[in-house]
Design an enzyme around this catalytic site. Structure first.
Site, mmCIF file in Angstrom:
data_model
loop_
_atom_site.group_PDB
_atom_site.id
_atom_site.type_symbol
_atom_site.label_atom_id
_atom_site.label_comp_id
_atom_site.label_asym_id
_atom_site.label_seq_id
_atom_site.Cartn_x
_atom_site.Cartn_y
_atom_site.Cartn_z
ATOM 1 N N ARG A 77 7.748 -4.103 2.410
ATOM 2 C CA ARG A 77 9.056 -4.368 3.003
ATOM 3 C C ARG A 77 9.712 -3.090 3.517
ATOM 4 N N PHE A 126 9.080 -8.450 -13.505
ATOM 5 C CA PHE A 126 9.973 -7.770 -14.453
ATOM 6 C C PHE A 126 9.960 -8.561 -15.742
ATOM 7 N N SER A 135 17.267 -17.116 -13.575
ATOM 8 C CA SER A 135 17.777 -18.134 -12.656
ATOM 9 C C SER A 135 16.590 -18.745 -11.928
ATOM 10 N N ASP A 177 7.079 -8.489 5.062
ATOM 11 C CA ASP A 177 7.412 -9.142 3.789
ATOM 12 C C ASP A 177 6.447 -10.316 3.643
ATOM 13 N N TYR A 186 -3.562 -11.419 -17.937
ATOM 14 C CA TYR A 186 -2.786 -12.581 -18.395
ATOM 15 C C TYR A 186 -2.824 -13.724 -17.377
ATOM 16 N N GLY A 214 -6.005 -3.691 -16.607
ATOM 17 C CA GLY A 214 -5.135 -3.561 -17.776
ATOM 18 C C GLY A 214 -4.045 -2.566 -17.417
ATOM 19 N N PRO A 215 -3.502 -1.834 -18.393
ATOM 20 C CA PRO A 215 -2.395 -0.919 -18.090
ATOM 21 C C PRO A 215 -2.823 0.335 -17.306
ATOM 22 N N GLY A 229 0.797 -1.239 0.000
ATOM 23 C CA GLY A 229 0.000 0.000 0.000
ATOM 24 C C GLY A 229 0.821 1.277 0.000
ATOM 25 N N GLY A 230 2.153 1.163 -0.006
ATOM 26 C CA GLY A 230 2.988 2.361 0.076
ATOM 27 C C GLY A 230 3.211 3.063 -1.248
HETATM 28 C C1 HXC Z 1 16.552 -11.218 -14.731
HETATM 29 C C2 HXC Z 1 16.378 -10.611 -12.499
HETATM 30 C C3 HXC Z 1 15.907 -9.325 -12.869
HETATM 31 C C4 HXC Z 1 15.804 -9.032 -14.271
HETATM 32 C C5 HXC Z 1 15.980 -9.444 -10.705
HETATM 33 N N1 HXC Z 1 16.410 -10.626 -11.162
HETATM 34 N N2 HXC Z 1 15.674 -8.627 -11.730
HETATM 35 N N3 HXC Z 1 16.686 -11.557 -13.399
HETATM 36 N N4 HXC Z 1 16.124 -10.012 -15.163
HETATM 37 N N5 HXC Z 1 15.364 -7.840 -14.703
HETATM 38 C C6 HXC Z 1 16.863 -11.781 -10.381
HETATM 39 C C7 HXC Z 1 18.075 -11.468 -9.520
HETATM 40 O O1 HXC Z 1 19.285 -11.547 -10.241
HETATM 41 C C8 HXC Z 1 17.942 -12.566 -8.451
HETATM 42 O O2 HXC Z 1 18.370 -13.817 -8.943
HETATM 43 C C9 HXC Z 1 16.454 -12.690 -8.257
HETATM 44 O O3 HXC Z 1 15.832 -12.158 -9.449
HETATM 45 C C10 HXC Z 1 15.947 -11.896 -7.059
HETATM 46 O O4 HXC Z 1 16.358 -10.554 -7.236
HETATM 47 P P1 HXC Z 1 16.549 -9.566 -5.983
HETATM 48 O O5 HXC Z 1 16.832 -8.219 -6.509
HETATM 49 O O6 HXC Z 1 17.535 -10.161 -5.024
HETATM 50 O O7 HXC Z 1 15.105 -9.703 -5.288
HETATM 51 P P2 HXC Z 1 14.296 -8.711 -4.388
HETATM 52 O O8 HXC Z 1 15.189 -7.679 -3.764
HETATM 53 O O9 HXC Z 1 13.476 -9.576 -3.506
HETATM 54 O O10 HXC Z 1 13.356 -7.914 -5.429
HETATM 55 C C11 HXC Z 1 12.256 -8.529 -6.042
HETATM 56 C C12 HXC Z 1 12.059 -8.060 -7.479
HETATM 57 C C13 HXC Z 1 12.063 -6.526 -7.594
HETATM 58 C C14 HXC Z 1 10.755 -8.691 -7.975
HETATM 59 C C15 HXC Z 1 13.223 -8.600 -8.328
HETATM 60 O O11 HXC Z 1 11.820 -6.134 -8.927
HETATM 61 C C16 HXC Z 1 11.039 -5.886 -6.673
HETATM 62 O O12 HXC Z 1 11.338 -5.587 -5.527
HETATM 63 N N6 HXC Z 1 9.787 -5.688 -7.151
HETATM 64 C C17 HXC Z 1 8.680 -5.161 -6.348
HETATM 65 C C18 HXC Z 1 7.821 -4.188 -7.085
HETATM 66 C C19 HXC Z 1 7.330 -4.626 -8.439
HETATM 67 O O13 HXC Z 1 7.887 -5.572 -9.053
HETATM 68 N N7 HXC Z 1 6.342 -3.907 -8.957
HETATM 69 C C20 HXC Z 1 5.794 -4.163 -10.277
HETATM 70 C C21 HXC Z 1 4.544 -4.927 -10.194
HETATM 71 S S1 HXC Z 1 3.799 -4.706 -11.745
HETATM 72 P P3 HXC Z 1 19.841 -14.434 -8.599
HETATM 73 O O14 HXC Z 1 19.808 -15.799 -9.208
HETATM 74 O O15 HXC Z 1 20.838 -13.509 -9.240
HETATM 75 O O16 HXC Z 1 19.958 -14.453 -7.090
HETATM 76 C C22 HXC Z 1 2.819 -5.970 -12.134
HETATM 77 C C23 HXC Z 1 1.995 -5.648 -13.376
HETATM 78 C C24 HXC Z 1 1.259 -6.783 -13.965
HETATM 79 O O17 HXC Z 1 2.774 -6.978 -11.511
HETATM 80 C C25 HXC Z 1 0.513 -6.468 -15.230
HETATM 81 C C26 HXC Z 1 0.900 -5.323 -16.078
HETATM 82 C C27 HXC Z 1 -0.039 -4.998 -17.204
HETATM 83 P P1 NAP Z 2 4.119 -1.132 -7.333
HETATM 84 O O1 NAP Z 2 3.933 0.295 -6.982
HETATM 85 O O2 NAP Z 2 5.505 -1.617 -7.583
HETATM 86 O O3 NAP Z 2 3.434 -2.000 -6.194
HETATM 87 C C1 NAP Z 2 3.905 -3.231 -5.741
HETATM 88 C C2 NAP Z 2 3.978 -3.148 -4.233
HETATM 89 O O4 NAP Z 2 4.275 -4.446 -3.696
HETATM 90 C C3 NAP Z 2 5.042 -2.192 -3.731
HETATM 91 O O5 NAP Z 2 4.446 -1.259 -2.854
HETATM 92 C C4 NAP Z 2 6.027 -3.093 -2.977
HETATM 93 O O6 NAP Z 2 6.508 -2.423 -1.824
HETATM 94 C C5 NAP Z 2 5.156 -4.269 -2.604
HETATM 95 N N1 NAP Z 2 5.933 -5.490 -2.430
HETATM 96 C C6 NAP Z 2 6.798 -6.068 -3.315
HETATM 97 N N2 NAP Z 2 7.342 -7.157 -2.759
HETATM 98 C C7 NAP Z 2 6.806 -7.302 -1.528
HETATM 99 C C8 NAP Z 2 6.976 -8.243 -0.488
HETATM 100 N N3 NAP Z 2 7.808 -9.279 -0.606
HETATM 101 N N4 NAP Z 2 6.254 -8.079 0.663
HETATM 102 C C9 NAP Z 2 5.417 -7.026 0.781
HETATM 103 N N5 NAP Z 2 5.215 -6.107 -0.160
HETATM 104 C C10 NAP Z 2 5.913 -6.240 -1.303
HETATM 105 O O7 NAP Z 2 3.291 -1.517 -8.649
HETATM 106 P P2 NAP Z 2 1.728 -1.348 -9.027
HETATM 107 O O8 NAP Z 2 1.681 -1.112 -10.471
HETATM 108 O O9 NAP Z 2 1.085 -0.371 -8.095
HETATM 109 O O10 NAP Z 2 1.161 -2.809 -8.744
HETATM 110 C C11 NAP Z 2 0.154 -3.048 -7.768
HETATM 111 C C12 NAP Z 2 -0.640 -4.300 -8.127
HETATM 112 O O11 NAP Z 2 -1.342 -4.086 -9.349
HETATM 113 C C13 NAP Z 2 0.203 -5.554 -8.346
HETATM 114 O O12 NAP Z 2 -0.498 -6.678 -7.850
HETATM 115 C C14 NAP Z 2 0.290 -5.655 -9.859
HETATM 116 O O13 NAP Z 2 0.525 -6.948 -10.304
HETATM 117 C C15 NAP Z 2 -1.098 -5.164 -10.212
HETATM 118 N N6 NAP Z 2 -1.267 -4.722 -11.597
HETATM 119 C C16 NAP Z 2 -0.712 -3.554 -12.000
HETATM 120 C C17 NAP Z 2 -0.925 -3.119 -13.298
HETATM 121 C C18 NAP Z 2 -0.384 -1.802 -13.785
HETATM 122 O O14 NAP Z 2 -0.558 -1.504 -14.973
HETATM 123 N N7 NAP Z 2 0.259 -1.010 -12.949
HETATM 124 C C19 NAP Z 2 -1.684 -3.891 -14.170
HETATM 125 C C20 NAP Z 2 -2.234 -5.092 -13.717
HETATM 126 C C21 NAP Z 2 -2.024 -5.486 -12.422
HETATM 127 P P3 NAP Z 2 7.994 -2.636 -1.238
HETATM 128 O O15 NAP Z 2 8.934 -2.575 -2.388
HETATM 129 O O16 NAP Z 2 8.132 -1.503 -0.265
HETATM 130 O O17 NAP Z 2 7.994 -3.960 -0.528
#
Ligand code: HXC
Ligand code: NAP
Length: 293
Positions: free
Chosen positions: A47, A105, A113, A73, A156, A198-199, A23-24
């Site tokens: 986190r 991502f 990996s 977490d 998806y 969607g987006p 929620g942040g």
């Molecule tokens: C390949 C990658 C990578 C990349 C990370 N890794 N990024 N591999 N390409 N771009 C690998 C790392 O090398 C590592 O593997 C493993 O993933 C874990 O990475 P960490 O950085 O150690 O993990 P962590 O700190 O826990 O971070 C998690 C994360 C990061 C998912 C990688 O991106 C994150 O904190 N995301 C949170 C917010 C988020 O993703 N928001 C977007 C949601 S949007 P190795 O083997 O090297 O240890 C969404 C939209 C859906 O869901 C629909 C859209 C239309």
């Molecule tokens: P975002 O801002 O990156 O939100 C993801 C949140 O998840 C961050 O606040 C992050 O906070 C938290 N998070 C990640 N890992 C976590 C963990 N291990 N424990 C607790 N919290 C964690 O991206 P967003 O676009 O707003 O996405 C929100 C939701 O919408 C997601 O479910 C995503 O799949 C969905 N969605 C988004 C889109 C879009 O177009 N934006 C489309 C379809 C669906 P910390 O990093 O502080 O932990």
């Protein structure tokens, strides 16, 4: 009236205690803001406690509501249990769990990996499972008669998508969990639903899904029949309705809010959109000329 306007009446969520994971920032923050405006007390979790504290102060100042930042977490069940206890200590109860936290991502799958694949599955699927299980057990044990789980998935979850395979795999699991528990836990007064956006541009998603100049190269609005991306308030309007008592008979539903995006990719002849109006006369003549030949 516009889709950027606030939809529900001011007291629509008065008396409700809501937990928003992730929620942040991004969509979680936008939904939290509207829940506060509608009178709910909201705990936001993720986190990064500093980010959560900043968001909570900002939203409390903007809305006059009560927003509690809690570090958790979602990958670790004990942290989720501790978070639930902190919410109960602060507010005395909890009515709604919004599973919004996610990790994602873009990457060719063969480049990942095992740990990279696990990381996304652990946040999205295991994290949603951890929160849902802990909150569900609490609601059932305490015989609370009305509660709601709302899961944020994406379209998806059922189409699948290349280049975000861990996320697609995990969101599909969350969707299956949504529909399964909607039936199993309805007898305890727990409604379980999902929203598939969607987006909706956010920094978190766009940094990881559209890095560099990808956002210009692949304009997401062009994939949408309505020719635009989503506005955060229209998602917040839907989420507020889905967690409110106005949606009391909605259970096991996944509501798509994507301007028609996924269907545009799915329909076999949708590419005929590219045919100019004047060509349709010729095409009609060609088809009719073949009749009975
Ligand atoms: C390949 C990658 C990578 C990349 C990370 N890794 N990024 N591999 N390409 N771009 C690998 C790392 O090398 C590592 O593997 C493993 O993933 C874990 O990475 P960490 O950085 O150690 O993990 P962590 O700190 O826990 O971070 C998690 C994360 C990061 C998912 C990688 O991106 C994150 O904190 N995301 C949170 C917010 C988020 O993703 N928001 C977007 C949601 S949007 P190795 O083997 O090297 O240890 C969404 C939209 C859906 O869901 C629909 C859209 C239309
Ligand atoms: P975002 O801002 O990156 O939100 C993801 C949140 O998840 C961050 O606040 C992050 O906070 C938290 N998070 C990640 N890992 C976590 C963990 N291990 N424990 C607790 N919290 C964690 O991206 P967003 O676009 O707003 O996405 C929100 C939701 O919408 C997601 O479910 C995503 O799949 C969905 N969605 C988004 C889109 C879009 O177009 N934006 C489309 C379809 C669906 P910390 O990093 O502080 O932990």
């Amino acid at each position: 009236m516009s889709y950027t306007d606030k939809m529900l009446r001011d007291d629509a969520l008065k008396g409700k205690v809501i937990v928003v994971t992730g929620g942040g920032s991004g969509l979680g923050k936008a939904m939290t803001k509207y829940f506060l405006e509608l009178g709910a007390q909201v705990a936001i979790t993720s986190r990064d406690i500093d980010k959560l504290k900043n968001t909570a102060s900002e939203l409390e100042a903007a809305t006059g509501g009560t927003c509690l930042p809690l570090q958790c977490d979602v990958r670790h069940y004990e942290e989720v249990e501790n978070m639930l206890q902190s919410v109960l200590k602060a507010f005395g109860k909890v009515d709604v769990l919004l599973n919004n936290a996610a990790g994602n991502f873009i990457s060719p799958t063969e480049r990942l990996s095992a740990n990279a694949f696990d990381t996304v599955i652990d946040i999205v699927l295991k994290g949603t499972k951890n929160c849902t299980l802990a909150f569900g057990k609490h609601w059932i044990d305490s015989k609370q008669t009305s509660s709601t789980v709302l899961n944020i998935v994406t379209t998806y979850a059922w189409t699948g998508s290349a280049y975000v395979v861990p996320s697609a795999t995990a969101k599909a699991g969350v969707l299956a969990m949504t529909r399964s528990l909607a039936v199993e836990w309805a007898k305890y007064g727990i409604r379980t639903n999902a929203i598939a956006p969607g987006p909706f541009p956010t920094k978190g998603a766009w940094d990881r899904l559209m890095p560099g100049d990808l956002a210009e190269k692949f304009d997401m609005a062009k994939k949408v029949p309505l020719q635009r991306v989503g506005d955060h308030q229209e998602l917040a309007n839907l989420a507020a309705y889905m967690v409110s008592d106005f949606s009391a008979y909605i259970n096991g539903e996944v509501v798509v809010i994507d301007g028609g995006e996924w269907l545009k990719g799915a329909g076999q002849f949708n590419m005929l959109e590219a045919i100019p109006e004047e060509l349709w006369d010729q095409l009609e003549m060609m088809i009719k000329a073949k009749k009975n030949k």
